[in-house]
Design an enzyme around this catalytic site. Structure first.
Site, PDB file in Angstrom:
ATOM      1  N   ASP A   1     -17.458 112.401 139.650  1.00  0.00           N
ATOM      2  CA  ASP A   1     -16.513 111.323 139.942  1.00  0.00           C
ATOM      3  C   ASP A   1     -15.051 111.734 139.735  1.00  0.00           C
ATOM      4  O   ASP A   1     -14.198 110.896 139.426  1.00  0.00           O
ATOM      5  CB  ASP A   1     -16.817 110.080 139.086  1.00  0.00           C
ATOM      6  CG  ASP A   1     -18.210 109.528 139.370  1.00  0.00           C
ATOM      7  OD1 ASP A   1     -18.683 109.696 140.509  1.00  0.00           O
ATOM      8  OD2 ASP A   1     -18.823 108.949 138.460  1.00  0.00           O
ATOM      9  N   ALA A   2     -14.763 113.016 139.907  1.00  0.00           N
ATOM     10  CA  ALA A   2     -13.408 113.497 139.634  1.00  0.00           C
ATOM     11  C   ALA A   2     -12.752 114.154 140.845  1.00  0.00           C
ATOM     12  O   ALA A   2     -11.638 114.652 140.749  1.00  0.00           O
ATOM     13  CB  ALA A   2     -13.448 114.477 138.465  1.00  0.00           C
TER      14      ALA A   2
END
Lengths: 283, 283, 283, 283
Positions: free
Chosen positions: B227-228
């Site tokens: 999720d980065a």
């Protein structure tokens, strides 16, 4: 950063960008920001460049002279401005202070890059607030039975202060046609509805009667037809059944001032191009 | 209208636009849409042109050859694509259908211009919906104790279907690093929070615990770090104290599918340029 | 219209509304506004009534006495307030003026119904603006190496002015724990990010680094843990790749002041009930 | 959780809440959700309760009988419904599928709690999509020169399927007055503009001509006057000069389907009370 803003509208065809950018590059112009719009319906092309002033070997006058042949060749409607030269703004207000206070604060805190020449109002209520900012305040009462003298005085003041822009910050009076014409695309109004709904007086009351679920505000150039000029910016806020007309007025104030501030900012930065009754806004 | 999309990133300097637009104009290229971005912080310049294909005397290959010297001279990272050549999309889903159904409908109604090669899911629930659209459905169960075989099969299917893009439409499994690397900037995920808040599992439950007043969704490229990756698009929706976690899940679904559809659309139209961990989106 | 605001939180069970509304009706109380929330997770019930003061035969003291047995029977956490009694507000600011100017204008134009007791700032910059409004201004510089004396003076001033609420209008200093405890649920802060993202210093810079597509602001009660107290209100604004950190700061200002004004309004009208680390806001 | 929904409108006066909540409490009724609205302008009071069905000792019929004296005493317009009894919905569509597909998916994935009785369309295009969902599809062509037979058939089908609600999911035909009257406050339409702007045909084209900066959609009850019935829900989406009418149509689709889905959900959950030409929506 000081920039020159080159704003162009012309009939669309091949080679416009090439010609303009070649001209800029040939003078070592560093393009800081560039925006284009090709309008298929009208067949027009719109373009705005911000060029770093210090990358160019000349100033505005020399630029204009050098660029004129290109402008002619492409039948351009165009202008160039210097970000270091602030536009002179005349603000007009009535009794409600929210839009005026908002613009004054943005100006005072260096957010709004302009020169506020004066404030003209048909009431004297907001004098203190304005004068605290060091801005001249003119109280020009409007006689409902004979508005002509007041508008003559308004015209005189606007001319005297060499206004580049006149902002109706909830002025609540309808400007006479000759003023609209004399300052075409230079008078900005905030109307407290989402136009074209609720033209004219008491839009929040109209909205309450109709039972809408959102209310809005519209920033537009003033033309002779009431609330019908080219729209610059709009926004809305959600309401529900529990909101009275007074609540709408309160909630609407925030939308009005935000929409007006955004619209004025676009105008001050030469981001708004008017074509017919519509705008291209290179936000 | 068929267009060629020329997408360029390079170190910023004077003359890029002039050179590119002169190249286009010299071949009679009609610019339908042009976007520029000069990033002061990184010193890079980003540019996207849509050129009417029928205005040019050559196709993609000849364009690439003719343009290469300019690209080299300016150290451009660039590509050109043909709007008439649809990108091949592999969709991956799990049990929740909202994002998948939304994308399928947009594709089915000709809103989303792509070729959906197949759907891969770790469950068999959505087979009927997918097959009704005439799209192959692959059920690849993931064994929680040994995920390797499943991801080997996923990799094989993605390769077999020659995917240009892989869309994780609420797939709910973490892709292995080698897949992320092999399809860098080609795997698009929708995360059901407003990143960087609430990374990882059960973001709505995390949001409920924190008592936030808005929940959101984030469409981003998948990288090895969970999720980065670079964010393409985000949006939020208002909630209040009366919304349970179940309400958040329901309200969030609409944001998720809208944000994913927008993000995918931008990608399919070559509007997203990745630089470092950030995106330039010429929306 | 003058109202009494009866605000109740208690463990949920059958008969609460009946008992309270019967009490009100038996005294001829006219309910102007009523809000209820039943929280399934915590098993608590929350309730707020606005009752027309002139419909009741007694004042606040007599109301409290008469209502106490019901409150005891249902183990209520409750209070009642009189809309005619303005809360005393102490505003704290630093150098940035937008939130302070916004609140002062809302107060000055009778939109915000409260008594602004004074402004405390660690800088002297905003004195003129504050004093123009006729409000005392205290300049309490904070020595970075020894903050204790400053906060002792702040505590003294807050106590001296009998503050019901302290508003940190971009105060930029972290209050010491004892002050947070002494004024629990009475200190309102505006944080310039969409919490829980970007806690602490320079949130817009953090946002720029992460490449988010929306930035936000959060109004919350201050607790000992930095930026972690119960959230009252949040909002966001869209940005894109062309917005620099300076643009974010500018765009964020409008969100900050709107969110703070809404949050403070809710608090002043007794619309916010805190339970654990979350709020019920009967907006 | 199964609930009974008690929805009441009556002239406002002291004691309504007390009476109703005492009635509920005396039968051990557990209030799950309660909403009130006191409309100062009309002098009416509106109220909605959700009561846990299993907390009451009786069913709907007995409730109605027991409650009738109270309803009479307060001149209530009221009804009670059982959340376990699904409303029967007849969907009407034309050629555009987005609203229909959206509602079908919400129903199919158990988000929309209703019984979709059938779909009626003046075209045969969407039959496959509807029948895949196991829902009967009726193709009732409308002869532009003689619409009466088609609407007679529509009326027959709506009656035969015992519709509680008729949803015009972009049906594109104007219902005849007798149908509007027969199903007053039971026919829900989605209009693709922010009403009252752009009534009638081709609202996006009207919006393009006017140069608005936001486009919207409106969900409303159908009355005899075109696009003038009580508004249930509205929303907007931002556009700019670069959006063609086709872009507006595409962007508008997402607003239309979201607004219609929300409006229908409110109706299905008995959250919408109509008073005059306005609605109270206890969302």
């Amino acid at each position: 950063m000081r920039t020159f803003r080159l704003v162009i509208a012309c009939p669309d065809r091949v080679g416009i960008v090439a010609k303009v950018s070649h001209f800029l590059a040939s003078h070592n112009g560093w393009i800081h920001e560039a925006s284009h719009h090709s309008d298929a319906q009208s067949g027009w092309f719109f373009m705005r460049h911000e060029i770093r002033a210090d990358s160019l070997p000349f100033g505005l006058e020399a630029f204009r002279e050098a660029f004129a042949p290109i402008a002619d060749a492409f039948s351009m409607v165009w202008h160039i401005s210097d970000s270091a030269v602030q536009k002179r703004v005349v603000l007009m207000a009535s009794r409600e202070s929210h839009c005026l206070a908002d613009l004054l604060h943005r100006w005072h805190s260096d957010e709004l890059d302009c020169d506020i020449a004066c404030v003209i109002s048909n009431h004297d209520d907001l004098r203190g607030m304005v004068e605290w900012h060091g801005i001249p305040y003119y109280h020009v009462p409007v006689d409902a039975n004979d508005k002509q003298p007041a508008f003559a005085e308004v015209s005189r003041l606007v001319a005297q202060h060499q206004a580049d822009v006149v902002v109706l910050a909830r002025y609540m009076q309808i400007l006479p046609p000759q003023l609209c014409q004399a300052y075409a695309q230079k008078v900005i109004n905030i109307h407290h509805s989402f136009l074209p709904s609720f033209v004219g007086a008491k839009p929040y009351h109209q909205a309450a009667l109709r039972g809408v679920k959102l209310i809005g505000a519209t920033c537009h150039y003033v033309t002779e037809e009431l609330d019908a000029g080219p729209i610059i910016e709009q926004d809305v806020v959600r309401i529900n059944h529990s909101d009275t007309t007074e609540d709408m007025v309160r909630l609407g104030r925030d939308v009005e001032k935000m929409v007006l501030a955004r619209g004025l900012r676009y105008h001050l930065e030469d981001r708004v191009l008017v074509h017919g009754n519509k705008t291209v806004v290179f936000a």
